[in-house]
Design a protein around this motif. Structure first.
Motif, PDB file in Angstrom:
ATOM      1  N   SER B 231       0.832  -1.200   0.000  1.00 41.74           N
ATOM      2  CA  SER B 231       0.000   0.000   0.000  1.00 41.74           C
ATOM      3  C   SER B 231       0.872   1.258   0.000  1.00 41.74           C
ATOM      4  O   SER B 231       1.878   1.333   0.694  1.00 41.74           O
ATOM      5  CB  SER B 231      -0.901  -0.002   1.240  1.00 41.74           C
ATOM      6  N   ARG B 256      -2.927   0.849 -12.500  1.00 40.57           N
ATOM      7  CA  ARG B 256      -3.117   0.601 -11.059  1.00 40.57           C
ATOM      8  C   ARG B 256      -2.172   1.443 -10.225  1.00 40.57           C
ATOM      9  O   ARG B 256      -2.548   1.992  -9.189  1.00 40.57           O
ATOM     10  CB  ARG B 256      -2.874  -0.886 -10.767  1.00 40.57           C
ATOM     11  N   ALA B 260      -3.212   4.169  -7.331  1.00 41.80           N
ATOM     12  CA  ALA B 260      -2.660   4.098  -5.975  1.00 41.80           C
ATOM     13  C   ALA B 260      -1.912   5.377  -5.621  1.00 41.80           C
ATOM     14  O   ALA B 260      -1.957   5.856  -4.472  1.00 41.80           O
ATOM     15  CB  ALA B 260      -1.729   2.893  -5.864  1.00 41.80           C
TER      16      ALA B 260
END
Lengths: 337, 342
Positions: B231, B256, B260
């Motif tokens: 993360s 992606r 993020a």
């Protein structure tokens, strides 16, 4: 900062990128992509379907080759540019693809350079490679690609009008014998080489208009005699550099015995300057021979002339061939008294 | 076989093709010599045998290699002695500030991956991914990372100068590698702190490199993980940097990563993609077109991308104010910084 931080670095980068430019070309040739494009199979989808390749990877490779200037790309369709059509399409008379396909195989030998530097020789040598079936035909044709033109020039320079019988030792694809036959109407040429190699040459020369003037002699010049007072001219072309000095001296002695009185021996090969750092092609070739044969090297004309004089040849001199090309060579000639 | 017309010896096109196809030899010679640290031993004139002895190599083979290096302009030779050219001294001797040998060692190792290009073209990606080479050559990870550091210093300084970061306090360097880019930003902005995200093995080398810059130490946080899974956090950063990361990945992964990145940014924060960019034809700059093949040789789906692709992914992820800036113009491996604002 007085000058851009990358200026000198660029020069280094250029050299390193040499391999990245070379490999896509070699791989494309391996799959005969240029030939397929010429026949109208000219999109990544069509090529990958025909050749069982991945479409995305094919596109990436085609783009790389287009960026190098060998293909034009327009709306997803690729076309051979002039250089590719001349040199990389299989039925072009100027096709150099065999030579480049051989480089693709040689890449693996070069991969072993570090090992060769430690041990002095490769794990597999040229004779091992020649024994692999897939290798011989392409190797011989590869050598043939780049010898056609020097062969014609050599034939012209030697003056073959009065020469009746020639022997081509390690004849390979037979281009030198072919050039001799084409240069002189009454000349008969004998090709001498290993059986598999002669089979390739026979195939190539079977359609020659003067096919009847070629004779084929299977032999291993390391162990067999070349004959006794049979020839007016003996050619040892592109052989000396794959052998060590002792073998070359012995070949020269055998040639002396096989020549008629007044006959000539011609050693034709790449040569290197006495300090051994040039021409550039020869210096790099020396390294190539190291990784690929283990015992060959590029010799100087002084060394070659020494072999001839040592065997009793007279009037030994040398003449440059293909002086303007990227790979100039030299013919060292001597006469048997 | 009919009598054919043959090209003249001075045929420029044919010479150029053969030169291109044989370019790998010159490259291999240089890369091998760099790998063996041969140039370290040529700071004074030495004969081949002396060099061979120092490196435990075969005499004759070493002499042939040195002659090839002399022929291609990387060493000088007089009589039987060889020594470095000024350029080789500057770039190829270990310890120098402009040493590029680590990068060349990496190229040497990757040679084998390039050897399998035929298979990669069939498969669509590398037969053996980067990890294989990392494990096969002891110490390769370190060479690889140090190699990146060698060539990143110049572009990193330029990039740091090009990105406005007034009032910024925190940045995230995704796939930070040796940390060269973070270091450049930290040097330029005294109030900035940097989080460097990369694989644990990589960060070992990063640590060693950063240890040489003690004033940066307290402002650096190493985050060991995998940018595809770890993360990035939420609303934590003023800048997220993706430098030389997107070329390793296929479009889905890059999309992606950008989503993020947006989550990880504070409002008004900036994402910067720094990478090679090719034009719409994908052919220029030539380096970019060849680099795509490099990605094919040892990644699973990497490539070089166009500004339109990058811009599209940024917009899809919700970024605005998208801008482009050239970095290292004129350099062989010029790049662009393409950024968007949250």
């Amino acid at each position: 900062m007085n000058r851009p931080y990358f200026e000198d670095f660029n020069k280094l980068a250029e050299v390193v990128l040499g391999y990245r430019a070379a490999k896509p070309l070699l791989v494309a040739l391996h799959f005969d992509i240029f030939t397929w494009i010429e026949r109208g199979v000219d999109t990544p989808e069509a090529l990958s379907a025909r050749l069982i390749l991945n479409p995305r990877a094919t596109r990436i490779t085609l783009d790389a080759i287009a960026s190098l200037g060998y293909l034009d790309k327009r709306g997803g369709v690729y076309r051979n540019r002039r250089e590719a059509r001349r040199l990389l399409v299989a039925d072009s008379p100027e096709y150099v693809g065999h030579s480049l396909k051989y480089q693709e195989m040689i890449w693996d030998a070069w991969s072993d350079l570090k090992h060769v530097l430690k041990s002095g020789k490769p794990r597999e040598g040229l004779l091992d490679w020649i024994r692999k079936d897939f290798f011989t035909a392409d190797y011989i044709k590869a050598m043939g690609d780049v010898s056609r033109e020097p062969a014609r020039e050599l034939a012209k320079r030697l003056g073959l009008a009065k020469v009746a019988r020639t022997l081509d030792v390690g004849s390979g694809a037979g281009n030198f014998s072919a050039a001799f036959v084409e240069a002189s109407p009454s000349l008969n040429a004998t090709l001498l080489d290993l059986p598999k190699t002669l089979a390739v040459a026979r195939g190539l020369l079977s359609l020659h208009p003067d096919a009847g003037r070629f004779a084929y002699r299977e032999a291993d010049f390391h162990s067999d005699s070349l004959g006794d007072r049979e020839y007016d001219l003996i050619l040892i072309s592109n052989v000396a550099r794959v052998e060590d000095e002792e073998t070359n001296r012995e070949l020269v002695r055998k040639s002396f015995r096989a020549l008629r009185s007044g006959g000539r021996l011609v050693i034709h090969d790449y040569v290197i300057r006495p300090d051994r750092t040039g021409p550039k092609f020869s210096a790099l070739l020396g390294l190539h021979l190291l990784v690929f044969t283990g015992r060959g090297e590029v010799y100087t004309t002084v060394e070659m002339k020494g072999w001839l004089r040592g065997a009793g040849f007279k009037s030994v001199n040398s003449v440059g061939i293909a002086k303007e090309s990227l790979h100039p060579s030299c013919a060292v000639v001597g006469r048997k008294p | 076989m009919s009598v054919k017309t043959f090209p003249r010896s001075g045929d420029a096109e044919r010479n150029a093709l053969i030169d291109a196809a044989l370019g790998y030899r010159k490259a291999k010679v240089l890369m091998t010599a760099a790998y063996l640290e041969l140039f370290d031993h040529l700071e004074e004139p030495r004969p081949a045998a002396a060099v061979a002895r120092r490196l435990s190599l075969d005499d004759r083979a070493t002499e042939i290699l040195l002659d090839a290096l002399a022929a291609t302009g990387f060493v000088r030779k007089r009589g039987r002695r060889y020594w470095n050219t000024p350029s080789s001294s500057r770039y190829l001797v270990r310890g120098g500030p402009q040493y590029l040998g680590n990068n060349l060692k990496f190229q040497e190792i990757i040679w084998d991956a390039w050897g399998e290009l035929r298979h990669a073209v069939k498969r669509g990606g590398a037969v053996r991914p980067l990890d294989y080479w990392l494990l096969k050559h002891e110490g390769f990870t370190e060479e690889y990372i140090r190699g990146m550091n060698d060539i990143a210093k110049g572009p990193a300084r330029e990039l740091a100068a090009a990105i406005p970061l007034e009032g910024a306090t925190r940045m995230l360097d995704v796939g930070a590698g040796p940390g060269t880019y973070s270091a450049a930003f930290l040097k330029r902005h005294p109030a900035l702190e940097a989080t460097l995200l990369d694989l644990p093995g990589t960060l070992e080398t990063t640590s060693e490199l950063l240890a040489r810059e003690p004033d940066l130490g307290p402002r650096v946080r190493l985050l060991a993980g995998d940018y595809r899974r770890t993360s990035f956090g939420v609303a934590a950063y003023d800048l997220v940097l993706l430098s030389h990361v997107t070329h390793d990945e296929p479009p889905e992964v890059n999309r992606r990563l950008l989503r993020a990145s947006r989550r990880a940014l504070k409002a008004g924060g900036r994402v910067v993609i720094h990478d090679f960019v090719v034009d719409r034809s994908r052919l220029r700059p030539q380096f970019g077109a060849l680099f795509a093949v490099h990605m094919l040789a040892y990644t699973g789906g990497g490539r070089t991308y166009t500004a339109a692709e990058y811009g599209g992914w940024l917009r899809e992820a919700g970024f605005t104010g998208i801008s482009r800036r050239a970095i290292g113009s004129g350099s062989r491996n010029a790049t662009e910084a393409i950024s968007g604002v949250k």
